[in-house]
Scaffold this motif. Structure first.
Motif, PDB file in Angstrom:
ATOM      1  N   THR A 109       0.878  -1.062   0.040  1.00 56.32           N
ATOM      2  CA  THR A 109       0.018   0.044  -0.083  1.00 56.32           C
ATOM      3  C   THR A 109       0.908   1.266   0.101  1.00 56.32           C
ATOM      4  N   VAL A 110       0.432   2.128  -0.866  1.00 50.62           N
ATOM      5  CA  VAL A 110       1.199   3.768  -0.673  1.00 50.62           C
ATOM      6  C   VAL A 110      -0.013   4.795  -0.631  1.00 50.62           C
ATOM      7  N   ILE A 111       0.180   5.494   0.283  1.00 46.66           N
ATOM      8  CA  ILE A 111      -0.655   6.557   0.625  1.00 46.66           C
ATOM      9  C   ILE A 111       0.292   7.887   0.586  1.00 46.66           C
ATOM     10  N   VAL A 128       7.451  -1.498  -9.007  1.00 44.64           N
ATOM     11  CA  VAL A 128       7.748  -2.856  -8.131  1.00 44.64           C
ATOM     12  C   VAL A 128       8.764  -3.514  -8.725  1.00 44.64           C
ATOM     13  N   ASP A 129       9.873  -3.307  -7.843  1.00 48.30           N
ATOM     14  CA  ASP A 129      11.163  -4.064  -8.154  1.00 48.30           C
ATOM     15  C   ASP A 129      11.613  -3.677  -9.730  1.00 48.30           C
ATOM     16  N   ARG A 188      -1.889  -2.902  -4.017  1.00 53.89           N
ATOM     17  CA  ARG A 188      -1.703  -4.357  -4.865  1.00 53.89           C
ATOM     18  C   ARG A 188      -1.625  -5.521  -4.111  1.00 53.89           C
ATOM     19  N   GLY A 189      -2.605  -6.414  -4.249  1.00 56.46           N
ATOM     20  CA  GLY A 189      -2.581  -7.524  -3.388  1.00 56.46           C
ATOM     21  C   GLY A 189      -2.247  -8.859  -4.004  1.00 56.46           C
ATOM     22  N   ASP A 190      -1.406  -8.607  -5.333  1.00 50.73           N
ATOM     23  CA  ASP A 190      -1.162  -9.708  -6.131  1.00 50.73           C
ATOM     24  C   ASP A 190       0.352 -10.001  -6.008  1.00 50.73           C
ATOM     25  N   LEU A 191       0.931  -9.256  -5.297  1.00 48.96           N
ATOM     26  CA  LEU A 191       2.529  -9.417  -5.443  1.00 48.96           C
ATOM     27  C   LEU A 191       3.113 -10.719  -4.717  1.00 48.96           C
ATOM     28  N   GLN A 192       4.213 -11.288  -5.255  1.00 46.79           N
ATOM     29  CA  GLN A 192       4.657 -12.479  -4.630  1.00 46.79           C
ATOM     30  C   GLN A 192       5.291 -12.248  -3.132  1.00 46.79           C
TER      31      GLN A 192
END
Length: 243
Positions: A109-111, A128-129, A188-192
């Motif tokens: 999460t980013v706010i 991401v990465d 995003r909730g689908d990261l490894q």
């Protein structure tokens, strides 16, 4: 103001079940039910993966229908809150959630506070990465900006805050007095599972960087346990399952 503190202690049983239709299990519809004999006149906030998604409107309510992507595991948590503070019912209180011990962070999460000095058409990119995953406007069409309809002294009068409705709306205090807008949020909730490095950049309409990038290193993502496989209810209505 009420002295009642938001709590999870009153919930004895919380059950989320997929809805079965003639065609089989519905891919998204979930029936949520809970038992809370000591709920009293409190209302209930419903959190999905740590994000507030709904609030009950009646203290006697003990069930709710939810639309959830059942293609991956989720965390559903309930929090009882005072009903006599209506302006606080939709106030997020993720720090009060303690259903999972140890805690689980299944989403990144980013706010950010929206910077009113940036152009109204600023685009935000989250990488991401080292891979750019999402890009979108800092001020989408449904977000307001600047409390007086313009940004005095910066850029064109009446242009940079064309949607500004006036002082007093939104998350007042998230930015300079009068900005009225909500914070910019990304998730995003689908990261490894594992550690990830995030980079947030702001660009103008032509793709030129116009703000200092924000780097967030070492975001740890945990793997949620799989849902139970088999449910059974014995003669005294005790629910059992196997993981």
């Amino acid at each position: 103001m009420s002295t009642d503190i938001a709590t999870q202690d009153i919930f004895k049983v919380v059950l989320a079940r997929p809805v079965t239709t003639e065609a089989g299990e519905h891919p998204a519809l979930v029936h949520l039910w809970w038992s809370a004999p000591q709920q009293g006149d409190r209302l209930v906030q419903v959190y999905l993966d740590g994000e507030l998604i709904d609030v009950t409107t009646d203290p006697t309510q003990r069930e709710m229908w939810l639309m959830i992507d059942r293609g991956r595991p989720h965390r559903i948590e309930l929090l009882a809150v005072p009903a006599d503070e209506p302006d606080q019912l939709w106030c997020r209180r993720p720090d009060r959630l303690a259903s999972w011990n140890p805690g689980v962070q299944s989403a990144a999460t980013v706010i950010l506070i929206r910077d009113e000095q940036l152009p109204v058409d600023t685009q935000v990119t989250v990488s991401v990465d080292g891979e750019a995953l999402d890009r979108g406007p800092m001020w989408p069409a449904d977000e307001t900006r600047s409390g007086f309809g313009a940004l005095f002294g910066l850029n064109g009068f009446g242009h940079d805050a064309i949607t500004g409705p006036g002082l007093g709306r939104g998350e007042l205090g998230m930015g300079p007095l009068g900005t009225d807008g909500t914070a910019w949020r990304w998730q995003r909730g689908d990261l490894q599972t594992g550690s990830h490095d995030l980079l947030v950049t702001g660009t103008d309409a032509g793709g030129q960087t116009i703000a200092d990038p924000v780097s967030i290193e070492g975001v740890l993502i945990d793997q949620l346990p799989p849902p139970p496989d088999t449910f059974t209810i014995n003669s005294d209505f005790t629910l059992a399952w196997t993981a």
